[in-house]
Design an enzyme around this catalytic site. Structure first.
Site, PDB file in Angstrom:
ATOM      1  N   ASP A 158       0.890  -1.161   0.000  1.00 10.16           N
ATOM      2  CA  ASP A 158       0.000   0.000   0.000  1.00 10.16           C
ATOM      3  C   ASP A 158       0.931   1.214   0.000  1.00 10.16           C
ATOM      4  O   ASP A 158       1.542   1.538   1.023  1.00 10.16           O
ATOM      5  CB  ASP A 158      -0.875  -0.057   1.269  1.00 10.16           C
ATOM      6  CG  ASP A 158      -1.611   1.250   1.537  1.00 10.16           C
ATOM      7  OD1 ASP A 158      -1.640   2.114   0.640  1.00 10.16           O
ATOM      8  OD2 ASP A 158      -2.163   1.396   2.648  1.00 10.16           O
ATOM      9  N   GLU A 162      -7.354   0.809  -4.091  1.00 12.83           N
ATOM     10  CA  GLU A 162      -7.266   0.677  -2.626  1.00 12.83           C
ATOM     11  C   GLU A 162      -8.563   0.148  -2.008  1.00 12.83           C
ATOM     12  O   GLU A 162      -8.515  -0.790  -1.199  1.00 12.83           O
ATOM     13  CB  GLU A 162      -6.869   2.022  -2.005  1.00 12.83           C
ATOM     14  CG  GLU A 162      -5.400   2.347  -2.276  1.00 12.83           C
ATOM     15  CD  GLU A 162      -5.044   3.807  -2.104  1.00 12.83           C
ATOM     16  OE1 GLU A 162      -5.876   4.592  -1.585  1.00 12.83           O
ATOM     17  OE2 GLU A 162      -3.926   4.185  -2.495  1.00 12.83           O
ATOM     18  N   LYS A 196       2.910  11.085  -3.838  1.00  9.80           N
ATOM     19  CA  LYS A 196       1.703  10.513  -4.440  1.00  9.80           C
ATOM     20  C   LYS A 196       0.756  11.599  -4.970  1.00  9.80           C
ATOM     21  O   LYS A 196      -0.065  11.358  -5.850  1.00  9.80           O
ATOM     22  CB  LYS A 196       1.003   9.672  -3.372  1.00  9.80           C
ATOM     23  CG  LYS A 196      -0.091   8.772  -3.891  1.00  9.80           C
ATOM     24  CD  LYS A 196      -0.538   7.828  -2.808  1.00  9.80           C
ATOM     25  CE  LYS A 196      -1.737   7.020  -3.194  1.00  9.80           C
ATOM     26  NZ  LYS A 196      -2.140   6.106  -2.116  1.00  9.80           N
ATOM     27  N   ASP A 207     -12.394   5.595   3.947  1.00 10.58           N
ATOM     28  CA  ASP A 207     -10.941   5.662   4.134  1.00 10.58           C
ATOM     29  C   ASP A 207     -10.526   7.062   4.580  1.00 10.58           C
ATOM     30  O   ASP A 207     -10.448   7.990   3.775  1.00 10.58           O
ATOM     31  CB  ASP A 207     -10.266   5.274   2.794  1.00 10.58           C
ATOM     32  CG  ASP A 207      -8.743   5.265   2.889  1.00 10.58           C
ATOM     33  OD1 ASP A 207      -8.194   5.717   3.907  1.00 10.58           O
ATOM     34  OD2 ASP A 207      -8.099   4.800   1.926  1.00 10.58           O
TER      35      ASP A 207
END
Ligand code: AMP
Length: 618
Positions: free
Chosen positions: A13, A181, A76, A207
């Site tokens: 991840d 994800e 990211k 999330d």
């Protein structure tokens, strides 16, 4: 364990603030979340550069305050985007490191390493984090790791996915699959619930991480995962809750001590660290102390905060989260009562108030929280990695397929979007469509490839363009085939073929705008190897210096012993003393010697001198 064709395969991840790596243990029928060299199960997605070394993970994050310009995080947020992207322009203002555009509008991070300025792409920074995760796994498995499943947010577009694959390539990894994800989190829970995973299941994934908030509604049917809708806020998460607590204490200090610490960065930083710790405590305690010695002008902060107060100062943000949940369900046109599972992901989903609001929203439904929320995504990725590898008996045959997150097509006359592959089509997929030239006597056509749901093509995201040329002039509507091909990672290739006349022309584009070329990847792999070699050299030198330092200490202690003082010959004393002085000079002038050889050699020389003398005294 997850053993692929080339050795072990793992799930990573690759997060905005933290990353996590996991592996499937086949004999034990379970996933192991692998801890790093600090004993932590998640590793900060941070890379730092100093005058003499490169640091990755905890070590990089720990020195961030002292070295802000050369400590890179949030790669990211940059990966697969253009420098001119408005999102980058806003994010850039918040980063202490500098980002510039290269000639292709690709964002490049400026850092100083060993006294020299260097430009690094987001792919390179991400590759360093991936390499660190690979090393963490290799240390645990005591074997080489090559194959990997990497997760990306469901909203990542084609170029962001490709750039993530490039990052893995630079890290020397083979990407078996890129998965979403939320899909990974659902797979993680699918293990526990596989017996009732029949028919259609609607899964809501919530999330809430350190700096981002994503919700997704997934449906699993006939082994296919569909992202029905997703929503979120790219700048909402644990750091905002910390900031609110910081502001609360800044005001309290103003009131109680009549001083304003808001202009003092060091004090704010120390307060923020204390607040983050307090926030975590408040997830299981109803109140906690917040103490920072000599916070500002000799004033100690010695205060406390209750869970109720924490909830009050953050309620606005929590409510915003719930509004996003509601928006996601209405986008998917789904009643909340139709949701079968609500899955918690991200460290901040541990906050009791957040859980309570979410549970209330879903009319008291039990939340899936048995897997650590900051590990659920890596957990699912590890299961997927095992599924894609050979030789497993116990790994459950879980749902594997993903879908295209956005419609894909080309622009036709009048700037209309002609969809070739509709959104939510299971991948891999290949679709062909016949188009015609729009004017008489054309000998070439330009094909613009877009992704998005808007009717006007140019309102969508332009993925790339190419022309099909060289065919003889022909009347209007002269046909040509367009073929869209999406592989298992969601990567698109488009080709066009003119088939009617004898003259044939075929061009294939792989959407590579902003993507690294094969040469660039090769160069970056070489640079990554250089970085790694330098890291090794640095550690060898540091270890050799430490060993020499420890030996000098041993010699000094020996000389200080009373009985030795009496028995030692003066010539021996002098020899040892001058050897100690030489060693200390060598250690002080540490920057003069770039590798560990000098220190290792001198340590051997010292030992040759000292061991026989010491041996005489038993
Ligand atoms: P992630 O990016 O998913 O690893 O989440 C990291 C965020 O989760 C950070 O902001 C942490 O402060 C937060 N976090 C971790 N554990 C807890 C906890 N027990 N209670 C509240 N927030 C937490």
């Amino acid at each position: 364990m997850a053993k692929g064709d080339h050795g072990f395969s793992i799930g990573i991840d690759l997060g905005t603030t933290y990353s996590c790596v996991a592996v499937w243990l086949d004999q034990q029928n379970r996933v192991e979340i692998i801890h790093n060299d600090q004993g932590n199960r998640t590793t900060p997605s941070f890379v730092a550069f100093t005058d003499d070394q490169r640091l990755i993970g905890d070590a990089a994050k720990n020195q961030a305050a002292a070295n802000p310009n050369n400590t890179v995080f949030d790669a990211k947020r940059l990966i697969g985007r253009k420098y001119s992207d408005p999102i980058i322009q806003i994010d850039k203002m918040m980063w202490p490191f500098n980002v510039v555009a290269d000639i292709n509008d690709k964002p490049m991070i400026i850092i100083k390493y060993k006294g020299q300025e260097k430009l690094l792409s987001a792919e390179e920074i991400s590759s360093m984090i991936l390499m660190k995760m690979k090393e963490i796994a290799e240390a645990y498995l005591e074997a080489q790791v090559k194959d990997v499943v990497v997760t990306v947010p469901a909203y990542f577009n084609d170029s962001q996915r490709k750039a993530t694959i490039d990052a893995a390539l630079i890290a020397g990894l083979n990407v078996m699959r890129i998965i979403n994800e939320p899909t990974a989190a659902a797979i993680a829970y699918g293990i526990d619930k596989r017996t009732n995973c029949v028919g259609e299941r609607n899964i809501f994934v919530f999330d809430l991480g350190g700096g981002t908030f994503d919700v997704s509604l997934l449906t699993i049917k006939d082994k296919v995962f569909q992202v029905k809708a997703s929503a979120g806020n790219t700048h909402l998460g644990g750091e905002d809750f910390d900031n609110r607590m910081v502001n609360y204490f800044v005001e309290e200090i103003k009131r109680k001590n009549k001083v304003d610490i808001s202009g003092n960065l060091r004090a704010l930083r120390r307060l923020r660290t204390a607040c983050e710790r307090a926030k975590r405590t408040l997830s299981f305690a109803v109140s906690t102390c917040v103490e920072v010695d000599a916070l500002f002008q000799g004033i100690d902060l010695c205060s406390s905060i209750t869970r109720a107060k924490f909830e009050e100062i953050n309620m606005e943000l929590f409510v915003e989260c719930m509004e996003t949940v509601d928006r996601c369900l209405s986008d998917a046109k789904m009643e909340k009562s139709s949701v079968h599972d609500v899955v918690l992901v991200g460290g901040s989903s541990r906050i009791p108030k957040v859980q309570q609001l979410l549970q209330d929203y879903f009319n008291g439904k039990d939340l899936c929280k048995s897997i650590n929320p900051d590990e659920a995504v890596a957990y699912g990725a590890a299961v997927q990695a095992a599924l894609l590898s050979e030789g497993f008996k116990n790994v459950p045959d879980l749902v594997l397929l993903d879908v295209t997150p956005l419609s894909l097509g080309i622009a036709v006359k009048g700037d209309l979007m002609s969809v070739v592959i509709p959104r939510n089509t299971p991948i891999p997929v290949q679709k062909k469509q016949i188009y015609g030239t729009f004017k008489d006597d054309l000998t070439s056509v330009q094909i613009n490839v877009y992704e998005g749901e808007r009717t006007k093509a140019s309102d969508n995201n332009l993925l790339g363009f190419f022309s099909l040329s060289g065919f003889p002039p022909a009347p209007k509507y002269h046909p040509f085939d367009i073929c869209f091909d999406i592989d298992v990672n969601g990567i698109l290739s488009v080709s066009a073929v003119e088939t009617v006349t004898c003259y044939k022309n075929e061009i294939t584009i792989i959407n590579d705008q902003g993507r690294l070329s094969a040469e660039e990847i090769k160069r970056m792999i070489q640079e990554a190897e250089t970085f790694q070699a330098e890291d090794k050299k640095f550690h060898r030198k540091a270890n050799a210096m430490n060993a020499l330092d420890a030996y000098v200490y041993k010699m000094k202690s020996f000389l200080k012993q009373e009985d030795i003082k009496l028995k030692l010959l003066s010539q021996e004393r002098e020899e040892i003393s001058s050897a100690i002085t030489k060693a200390m000079n060598l250690l002080d002038g540490k920057n003069l010697h770039d590798d560990g050889d000098v220190f290792e050699d001198y340590l051997k020389e010292l030992a040759n001198l000292f061991e026989p003398i010491m041996g005489k005294f038993g």
